[in-house]
Design a protein around this motif. Sequence first.
Motif, mmCIF file in Angstrom:
data_model
loop_
_atom_site.group_PDB
_atom_site.id
_atom_site.type_symbol
_atom_site.label_atom_id
_atom_site.label_comp_id
_atom_site.label_asym_id
_atom_site.label_seq_id
_atom_site.Cartn_x
_atom_site.Cartn_y
_atom_site.Cartn_z
ATOM 1 N N MET A 93 0.811 -1.220 0.000
ATOM 2 C CA MET A 93 0.000 0.000 0.000
ATOM 3 C C MET A 93 0.843 1.267 0.000
ATOM 4 O O MET A 93 0.333 2.337 -0.302
ATOM 5 C CB MET A 93 -0.911 0.027 1.227
ATOM 6 N N TYR A 94 2.103 1.162 0.382
ATOM 7 C CA TYR A 94 2.935 2.351 0.535
ATOM 8 C C TYR A 94 4.257 2.188 -0.199
ATOM 9 O O TYR A 94 4.818 1.093 -0.277
ATOM 10 C CB TYR A 94 3.213 2.609 2.025
ATOM 11 N N GLU A 95 4.758 3.319 -0.717
ATOM 12 C CA GLU A 95 6.093 3.346 -1.317
ATOM 13 C C GLU A 95 7.028 4.265 -0.538
ATOM 14 O O GLU A 95 8.216 3.982 -0.423
ATOM 15 C CB GLU A 95 6.003 3.803 -2.769
ATOM 16 N N TRP B 264 7.179 -4.400 5.579
ATOM 17 C CA TRP B 264 6.029 -5.137 5.054
ATOM 18 C C TRP B 264 5.598 -4.578 3.700
ATOM 19 O O TRP B 264 5.283 -5.322 2.767
ATOM 20 C CB TRP B 264 4.875 -5.061 6.050
ATOM 21 N N ALA B 265 5.600 -3.254 3.590
ATOM 22 C CA ALA B 265 5.121 -2.608 2.364
ATOM 23 C C ALA B 265 6.197 -2.490 1.295
ATOM 24 O O ALA B 265 5.908 -2.040 0.194
ATOM 25 C CB ALA B 265 4.579 -1.225 2.702
ATOM 26 N N ALA C 297 8.623 -0.376 1.376
ATOM 27 C CA ALA C 297 8.637 1.074 1.203
ATOM 28 C C ALA C 297 9.940 1.670 1.729
ATOM 29 O O ALA C 297 10.652 1.048 2.524
ATOM 30 C CB ALA C 297 7.451 1.696 1.935
ATOM 31 N N LEU D 158 -6.615 -1.723 4.032
ATOM 32 C CA LEU D 158 -5.488 -2.115 4.890
ATOM 33 C C LEU D 158 -5.724 -3.495 5.479
ATOM 34 O O LEU D 158 -4.817 -4.352 5.479
ATOM 35 C CB LEU D 158 -5.301 -1.082 6.000
ATOM 36 N N SER E 252 -5.167 -6.179 2.922
ATOM 37 C CA SER E 252 -3.740 -6.396 2.658
ATOM 38 C C SER E 252 -3.075 -7.204 3.760
ATOM 39 O O SER E 252 -2.145 -7.974 3.511
ATOM 40 C CB SER E 252 -3.019 -5.054 2.503
#
Length: 289
Positions: free
Chosen positions: A1-3, A28-29, A31, A172, A175
Amino acid sequence: MYEDILLPFDGSDGAAEAIHHAAEVAHWADATLHVLFVADTTRDSVTVVDGQVVDALVRKGDEIVDEAAKTLDSLGVPYDTDVVQGNPAQTIVEYADRYEHDLIVLPTHGRDGISRYLAGSVSEKVVRLASLPVLTVRMQPDEQLTFPYENILIPTDGSAAAAHAANYGLSLAESLDATVHVLSVVDETLLELGLGSTVSGLDSDQAATDAIDDIVSEAKAHDIPDVVTHVERGAPTEAILDSIESTAIHAVVMGTTGQRGTERILLGSIAEKTVRSAPVPVMTVAQPD
């Protein structure tokens, strides 16, 4: 979900746990974590060292982000660091917007009482101003930091802002393969004051149930099989805190605004109260303009 995740960081006591939690989310992401120290220009920090004029807060910031970098090196998370000058809350929000970050992870002191009113709260100002989601992590002994989140609480009052935050929370949870707990509270305080609405308490109960049903329907669209619903009566923040304790919640996802008008002025922001007092991370999500 995030970079790209922004971590405003001041090196305060308890901040080490916050940086570890942010690193877990970033790992986890997949990122990059961007560690930011804001040298507060509202404070007099210019001094003379060895005959040269320097900003003591900038120098302190360099030391703090260097220490954070050592921690992140040991955790194996991609990161960069920056030290900037400005008014902390406004600068954090503008920095996140300028560099198009996806999330702000914000360590917060969770101050209460006189100290909070005298010093203000940077975290609450960021929650109020930010257009992107803000994950607040209290630097308090009772803070419970568990990741991945297995149980996510989504409070709703049926407003458009709550629905927008709920959709984010459902994404979220999907995911993370987490169980979703949906909570709607019939605010008896407002009913007693005559400020909640002109409808009866029975109608208020139905409105709370309808708000939950809307999110349950959205959860099905997200293919989330585990949804637990709760309708409670009482003060919203107290009900949220009780739900966290009774259902082993790991994180709360909620809108930054809900009901508007007189009741919000009298009772303050439920989101801000939750950020101050919840013993788990709180994700606040602003509704787009």
